[in-house]
Design an enzyme around this catalytic site. Structure first.
Site, PDB file in Angstrom:
ATOM      1  N   HIS A  18       0.864  -1.185   0.000  1.00  0.00           N
ATOM      2  CA  HIS A  18       0.000   0.000   0.000  1.00  0.00           C
ATOM      3  C   HIS A  18       0.897   1.230   0.000  1.00  0.00           C
ATOM      4  CE1 HIS A  18      -3.608   2.420   0.754  1.00  0.00           C
ATOM      5  NE2 HIS A  18      -2.797   3.180   1.488  1.00  0.00           N
ATOM      6  N   CYS A  19       0.766   2.050  -1.013  1.00  0.00           N
ATOM      7  CA  CYS A  19       1.643   3.207  -1.192  1.00  0.00           C
ATOM      8  C   CYS A  19       0.981   4.451  -0.618  1.00  0.00           C
ATOM      9  CB  CYS A  19       1.963   3.395  -2.676  1.00  0.00           C
ATOM     10  SG  CYS A  19       3.054   4.797  -2.994  1.00  0.00           S
ATOM     11  N   GLY A  20       1.653   5.071   0.342  1.00  0.00           N
ATOM     12  CA  GLY A  20       1.131   6.305   0.911  1.00  0.00           C
ATOM     13  C   GLY A  20       1.246   7.484  -0.023  1.00  0.00           C
ATOM     14  N   ASN A  28      -3.036   4.517  -2.426  1.00  0.00           N
ATOM     15  CA  ASN A  28      -3.667   3.417  -3.139  1.00  0.00           C
ATOM     16  C   ASN A  28      -2.764   2.198  -3.030  1.00  0.00           C
ATOM     17  OD1 ASN A  28      -5.432   1.955  -4.692  1.00  0.00           O
ATOM     18  ND2 ASN A  28      -4.968   3.002  -6.620  1.00  0.00           N
TER      19      ASN A  28
END
Length: 254
Positions: free
Chosen positions: A94-96, A100
């Site tokens: 999960h990319c901050g 997303n």
């Protein structure tokens, strides 16, 4: 801030960087928006069979398991993201940055975003350094004119780097700060992009790296426990045997 501290220092011959720099920023921003709005590969009741056929469970790293939230049998290499509240096929992380998940559906888009951002940061770092040095050269800071009494000629002498650095920090502190920030961003983006490409070349995701590491630690702990049990069993048997021999010697002495 970058525009007001770097672009304003461009000479007329380099004014085209206004357009190329803006295009580089818009290109990175476009990929950012695309990555933010993309579907990472959400596992639903309608496509769970297809995902399970694509990535079958192996009973080891990927055991048969039902998602307690989605109420679906998880395909291998998938994970339920607590932030997005959905199961993602071939979950990477999960990319901050993009708020997303990165998975089967948008991994290529995420790599394109990384490449565009890395190129923009490198372009900004190179342009900032070049522009600041050009401004220092126009101000006569890089080189001074010195009259040589022996040759009766005027020569250009390069000034020490420490002197040029102090002058830039005094006259253009924001420009130096922006350039250093872009240099640091370039290094960080290169490292993360290289790590992502390494995983892609190895055919694995970041989540799988953690799963394999956890499985390795689990198997190592189990092996150590079995070894300790075997040593304890062997020690107990040897103790009983020594006890029997001592009893036999005591009876013979009587």
């Amino acid at each position: 801030l970058y525009c007001t501290s770097i672009f304003v220092l461009l000479d007329p011959a380099s004014s085209y960087h206004w357009y190329t720099g803006t295009l580089s920023m818009l290109h990175s921003l476009a990929w950012f928006i695309i990555a933010c709005r993309s579907d990472p590969g959400t596992v639903t009741a309608g496509n769970v069979r297809a995902h399970r056929a694509l990535y079958a469970c192996d009973g080891g790293v990927w055991p048969e398991k039902m998602c307690s939230t989605c109420k679906l049998m998880r395909p291998a290499r998938s994970k339920h993201c607590r932030v997005c509240n959905r199961c993602v096929a071939r979950h990477d992380h999960h990319c901050g940055w993009i708020n997303n998940c990165v998975g089967l559906g948008n991994h290529r888009l995420f790599l394109a975003f990384l490449a565009a951002t890395t190129a923009m940061a490198a372009y900004g770092a190179a342009l900032g350094a070049r522009t600041l040095l050009a401004a220092a050269d126009r101000a006569g800071v890089l080189r001074h004119k010195v009259y040589d009494i022996h040759s009766s000629r005027v020569q250009l002498v390069s000034m020490p780097r420490a002197y040029v650095t102090r002058w830039l920090l005094h006259v253009y502190p924001l420009g130096v700060a922006c350039t250093l920030f872009m240099c640091a961003a370039t290094v960080l983006m290169l490292l993360f992009t290289a790590y992502q490409l390494w995983n892609v070349a190895a055919g694995k995701t970041q989540y799988e790296v953690y799963r394999w590491r956890d499985l390795y630690v689990q198997l190592l702990d189990e092996a150590l426990q079995r070894k300790q049990q075997q040593e304890q069993s062997a020690g107990g048997g040897a103790g009983k045997q020594e006890g029997g021999e001592s009893k036999g010697k005591g009876g013979g002495s009587r």
